[in-house]
Design an enzyme around this catalytic site. Structure first.
Site, PDB file in Angstrom:
ATOM      1  N   GLU A  73      -1.085  36.848 -32.106  1.00  0.00           N
ATOM      2  CA  GLU A  73      -2.341  37.015 -32.868  1.00  0.00           C
ATOM      3  C   GLU A  73      -3.569  36.866 -31.979  1.00  0.00           C
ATOM      4  OE1 GLU A  73      -2.731  35.504 -36.802  1.00  0.00           O
ATOM      5  OE2 GLU A  73      -0.572  35.407 -37.108  1.00  0.00           O
ATOM      6  N   ILE A 114       7.218  42.987 -33.227  1.00  0.00           N
ATOM      7  CA  ILE A 114       6.694  42.921 -34.593  1.00  0.00           C
ATOM      8  C   ILE A 114       7.431  41.848 -35.389  1.00  0.00           C
ATOM      9  CG2 ILE A 114       6.223  44.193 -36.703  1.00  0.00           C
ATOM     10  CD1 ILE A 114       4.629  45.076 -34.154  1.00  0.00           C
ATOM     11  N   THR A 115       6.704  40.795 -35.750  1.00  0.00           N
ATOM     12  CA  THR A 115       7.265  39.729 -36.579  1.00  0.00           C
ATOM     13  C   THR A 115       7.609  40.289 -37.956  1.00  0.00           C
ATOM     14  OG1 THR A 115       5.880  38.130 -35.419  1.00  0.00           O
ATOM     15  CG2 THR A 115       6.842  37.421 -37.503  1.00  0.00           C
ATOM     16  N   PHE A 127       3.054  43.506 -40.061  1.00  0.00           N
ATOM     17  CA  PHE A 127       1.781  43.996 -39.518  1.00  0.00           C
ATOM     18  C   PHE A 127       2.094  44.553 -38.138  1.00  0.00           C
ATOM     19  CE2 PHE A 127      -1.966  43.000 -36.870  1.00  0.00           C
ATOM     20  CZ  PHE A 127      -3.052  43.325 -37.672  1.00  0.00           C
ATOM     21  N   HIS A 186       9.434  10.038 -26.410  1.00  0.00           N
ATOM     22  CA  HIS A 186      10.835   9.930 -26.826  1.00  0.00           C
ATOM     23  C   HIS A 186      11.807   9.950 -25.651  1.00  0.00           C
ATOM     24  CE1 HIS A 186       9.170  10.790 -30.812  1.00  0.00           C
ATOM     25  NE2 HIS A 186      10.316  10.382 -31.315  1.00  0.00           N
ATOM     26  N   GLY A 187      11.322  10.268 -24.467  1.00  0.00           N
ATOM     27  CA  GLY A 187      12.182  10.269 -23.297  1.00  0.00           C
ATOM     28  C   GLY A 187      13.307  11.284 -23.405  1.00  0.00           C
ATOM     29  N   THR A 199       0.961  45.816 -32.013  1.00  0.00           N
ATOM     30  CA  THR A 199       1.372  45.811 -30.608  1.00  0.00           C
ATOM     31  C   THR A 199       2.324  46.950 -30.274  1.00  0.00           C
ATOM     32  OG1 THR A 199       1.131  43.413 -30.579  1.00  0.00           O
ATOM     33  CG2 THR A 199       2.407  44.393 -28.800  1.00  0.00           C
ATOM     34  N   GLU A 200       2.127  47.524 -29.078  1.00  0.00           N
ATOM     35  CA  GLU A 200       2.988  48.595 -28.573  1.00  0.00           C
ATOM     36  C   GLU A 200       3.412  48.256 -27.142  1.00  0.00           C
ATOM     37  OE1 GLU A 200       1.084  52.384 -28.894  1.00  0.00           O
ATOM     38  OE2 GLU A 200       0.742  52.196 -31.066  1.00  0.00           O
TER      39      GLU A 200
END
Length: 388
Positions: free
Chosen positions: A364, A157-158, A123, A339-340, A126-127
């Site tokens: 998104e 772009i994913t 999809f 968990h440190g 974005t530019e």
């Protein structure tokens, strides 16, 4: 958590969880280190029908709707956010934009291969100069005879480096701009003039390929227009509205995974001669995580029900993305604290989860944009129209 869902949805969750536990989760560390999700894994997901979960059977889908898709995204992200992001970009915004507004001929041509995993979708909105200001796109589509010629770039772009079909928003009428002068085109990556940049080196989601897309007079036949000429911005905004619901489901899976790690660790870890589960400070953090996760789960699945039943959902979708991304970030941050030093080790999943979660507040539609969307919908309900 089945919440009395119909048996077929519970069966779907069991099937997806089994695949994730056996086939994806053991690879999650390697995917992060290598930066690659093998194409064979995507093909197997496709062969099992997972790449068409929300779509009708007539197009090769599973027909499980948004509810089934949210179940899948929750389970995938619980195992590997990189894999979940590839699938989310493919289904939730890539194929979804074609399904929503594409002609029957276009859907018949591409969707069976997209649902089966023979093709991967992306999809492209974005530019370089159009991110949150999505209406500022400049990629141009010029009509010549029976085809359009696309010139310009898309970025971040994913699935860009691996996509076979890319749904691209381009300007067809500069005098009108994005609102009335933009159109969506289904572009095949094998067409002359199309190329991708090198994959981006990102803080997280190392296995999810992201790149620049170049369009150098790419010829696109008229029949590959998705939706109506000039109304592409509407198509893409509708797509993003739906995509935010499943993104919320994905963040739910990440937050749930963090909670489960904390409960196990609290039972195992000893400090000051006792399990840390007996320490009130640990109990408080775990309780807060559990409460926020349950609230998110209720919101996500209620919103999925709204989508599947044709009810208004734009406000709730924005809430899914906003609440989901920030809940996941908070829960994973608390998990690292519990968990440190182990939580900071690159050999332990939490360090990866911390890096992977951050992007959910950005892509998104940033969370700042979601707040604007939610406020706009609330004001619209009482007759106040906010200025863009």
């Amino acid at each position: 958590m089945n919440y009395d869902l119909p048996p077929e949805y519970n069966a779907l969750r069991r099937m997806i969880r089994e695949f994730c536990e056996e086939e994806i989760k053991p690879l999650a560390h390697h995917i992060d280190e290598s930066g690659v999700v093998e194409s064979d894994l995507l093909r197997r997901l496709g062969a099992l029908g997972f790449l068409g979960v929300p779509f009708p059977r007539e197009y090769g889908g599973m027909g499980a709707g948004e509810l089934g898709y949210c179940i899948m995204m929750e389970e995938l992200n619980r195992a590997s956010p990189s894999v979940a992001t590839i699938i989310g970009a493919h289904i939730g915004i890539g194929v979804m934009s074609m399904y929503l507004d594409g002609s029957k001929a276009l859907k018949d041509k591409y969707m069976p291969d997209l649902c089966s995993g023979k093709m991967i979708c992306a999809f492209a909105l974005t530019e370089p100069n159009a991110g949150s200001d999505a209406a500022a796109i400049q990629l141009r589509a010029t009509l010549e005879g029976d085809s359009y010629f696309l010139d310009g770039q898309k970025m971040w772009i994913t699935n860009g480096p691996i996509a076979d079909v890319i749904n691209v928003l381009a300007i067809t009428d500069p005098s009108l701009g994005a609102r009335g002068g933009a159109t969506v085109f289904a572009v095949e990556s094998k067409w002359e003039g199309y190329s991708t940049g090198k994959p981006e080196r990102k803080m997280g989601l190392h296995g999810s390929p992201t790149s620049l897309l170049n369009f150098d007079s790419v010829r696109v036949p008229k029949e590959n227009v998705v939706g109506q000429i000039g109304l592409g911005f509407v198509t893409f905004m509708k797509t993003l509205d739906i995509g935010r619901v499943s993104l919320g489901a994905a963040t739910l899976g990440g937050a749930q995974a963090a909670l489960e790690m904390c409960v196990r660790w609290a039972r195992t870890r000893q400090q000051f001669g006792r399990q840390i589960a007996h320490m009130q400070s640990i109990q408080f953090m775990i309780a807060d995580m559990a409460a926020e996760i349950e609230a998110l789960r209720a919101l996500v699945y209620r919103t999925a029900w709204l989508v599947d039943n044709g009810r208004p959902f734009i406000k709730e979708a924005g809430m899914c993305k906003l609440l989901g991304s920030e809940t996941a970030s908070r829960c994973i941050d608390r998990a690292v604290q519990i968990h440190g030093a182990l939580g900071l080790s690159r050999d332990f999943p939490l360090e990866r989860a911390f890096r992977d979660a951050r992007i959910s507040e950005i892509f998104e539609g940033t969370n700042e944009i979601q707040r604007l969307v939610i406020a706009s919908e609330l004001m619209r309900e009482v007759g106040v129209r906010l200025r863009p």
